[in-house]
Design a protein around this motif. Structure first.
Motif, PDB file in Angstrom:
ATOM      1  N   PHE A 124       1.654  -4.909   2.528  1.00 33.18           N
ATOM      2  CA  PHE A 124       0.337  -5.244   3.067  1.00 33.18           C
ATOM      3  C   PHE A 124      -0.429  -6.006   2.000  1.00 33.18           C
ATOM      4  N   GLU A 172      -3.751  -7.023   1.736  1.00 31.33           N
ATOM      5  CA  GLU A 172      -5.132  -6.711   1.374  1.00 31.33           C
ATOM      6  C   GLU A 172      -5.224  -5.416   0.565  1.00 31.33           C
ATOM      7  N   GLU A 211       0.865  -1.171   0.000  1.00 39.46           N
ATOM      8  CA  GLU A 211       0.000   0.000   0.000  1.00 39.46           C
ATOM      9  C   GLU A 211       0.904   1.225   0.000  1.00 39.46           C
ATOM     10  N   ARG A 259      -0.151  -2.470  12.570  1.00 43.32           N
ATOM     11  CA  ARG A 259       0.174  -1.103  12.174  1.00 43.32           C
ATOM     12  C   ARG A 259       0.697  -0.278  13.340  1.00 43.32           C
ATOM     13  N   GLY A 307      -3.603  -0.419   6.253  1.00 41.77           N
ATOM     14  CA  GLY A 307      -3.170  -1.732   6.709  1.00 41.77           C
ATOM     15  C   GLY A 307      -1.990  -1.713   7.659  1.00 41.77           C
ATOM     16  N   ARG A 308      -0.784  -1.363   7.156  1.00 46.96           N
ATOM     17  CA  ARG A 308       0.440  -1.387   7.969  1.00 46.96           C
ATOM     18  C   ARG A 308       1.235  -0.082   7.901  1.00 46.96           C
TER      19      ARG A 308
END
Length: 279
Positions: free
Chosen positions: A107, A109, A45, A251, A150-151
């Motif tokens: 990440f 997703e 991401e 995260r 996400g992270r």
């Protein structure tokens, strides 16, 4: 690791699956008005943040216009950004001459894109002139956007006044061992005011043993994979660094403060409020 400034020609300075910091990604893109840059990063991401200038970002069928309002340098206005989901194409179109940071974290997703405008920044200021630790942080992707990312954590850090230390008391985040610490890879890009200023990045891998030190200049990139990592700027100069954090398992960042200096946590005003914002 220190990466000296160079003309990266729009190619990532820290690419996917970097040998030192595989959890983060970093690119600098420079465009003239009317030019565009297309990118897509599999398994990461990302967040588009103009260092200077104004852009339009198109991604996942959405268009975000007039992102960024800074002129001459990173001190000239407030940051803005656009979150680009994992493995999603994006086009950055320059409305003015611009320098753009692209920050990323690994990440799996694919979430939904969104813009972060000036009014939505998460701001914190801590430290003091007496302790030589006075600085302010502008979180672009911080606690305020925890449920939408996400992270990835993205922020800008400024020393307040000329000279002083940042990242002190020394801390690390290289091992997943909750609740004491999380594994987060980290990347910095430094700027100085005036731009011929400079500073020092320390990296002490083992408590009470000598570590490494890097001479940082305007445009330096630092990769933090392991160890305690305070930095400082020469007297008479202001320092800024664009900060990217990517978490391995979560995260939220959990810093482990160096035992040797941990007692100084109680001497620096507002430091625990600062820690709480890296969520």
């Amino acid at each position: 690791m220190h990466i000296a400034p160079y003309d990266n020609q729009q190619k990532p300075i820290v690419d996917a699956d970097d040998a030192h910091v595989p959890l983060v990604y970093f690119n600098i893109v420079k465009l003239k008005a009317g030019e565009h840059f297309d990118y897509r990063v599999a398994e990461y991401e990302t967040c588009v943040v103009p260092a200077t200038g104004t852009v339009t970002v198109e991604t996942a069928g959405e268009q975000y216009r007039d992102i960024g309002n800074r002129g001459e340098d990173v001190w000239d206005g407030e940051p803005e950004g656009v979150y680009v989901p994992t493995d999603t194409g994006a086009r950055i179109t320059a409305l003015t001459e611009t320098e753009v940071f692209i920050a990323g974290a690994k990440f799996a997703e694919t979430l939904k894109p969104f813009a972060v405008r000036q009014a939505e920044l998460d701001l914190v200021q801590y430290g003091s002139d007496d302790t030589k630790t006075h600085r302010k942080i502008k979180h672009i992707l911080g606690a305020a956007h925890h449920d939408r990312v996400g992270r990835l954590l993205v922020s800008e850090l400024f020393t307040v006044g000329a000279g002083g230390w940042s990242g002190f008391p020394s801390h690390k985040h290289d091992t997943d061992r909750l609740p004491e610490e999380t594994r987060h890879d980290e990347c910095y890009n430094f700027r100085f005011k005036p731009n011929y200023g400079s500073g020092l990045q320390m990296l002490q891998r083992v408590d009470n043993e000598p570590g490494d030190a890097y001479h940082i200049v305007d445009g330096s990139t630092i990769l933090i994979d392991k160890g305690y990592h305070p930095c400082c700027v020469l007297p008479g100069y202001e320092m800024y660094y664009f900060t990217i954090l990517g978490g391995l398992s979560q995260r939220s960042l959990k810093q482990y403060f160096q035992p040797t200096h941990a007692e100084q946590l109680h001497t620096i005003p507002g430091i625990m409020d600062m820690v709480a914002k890296f969520k």
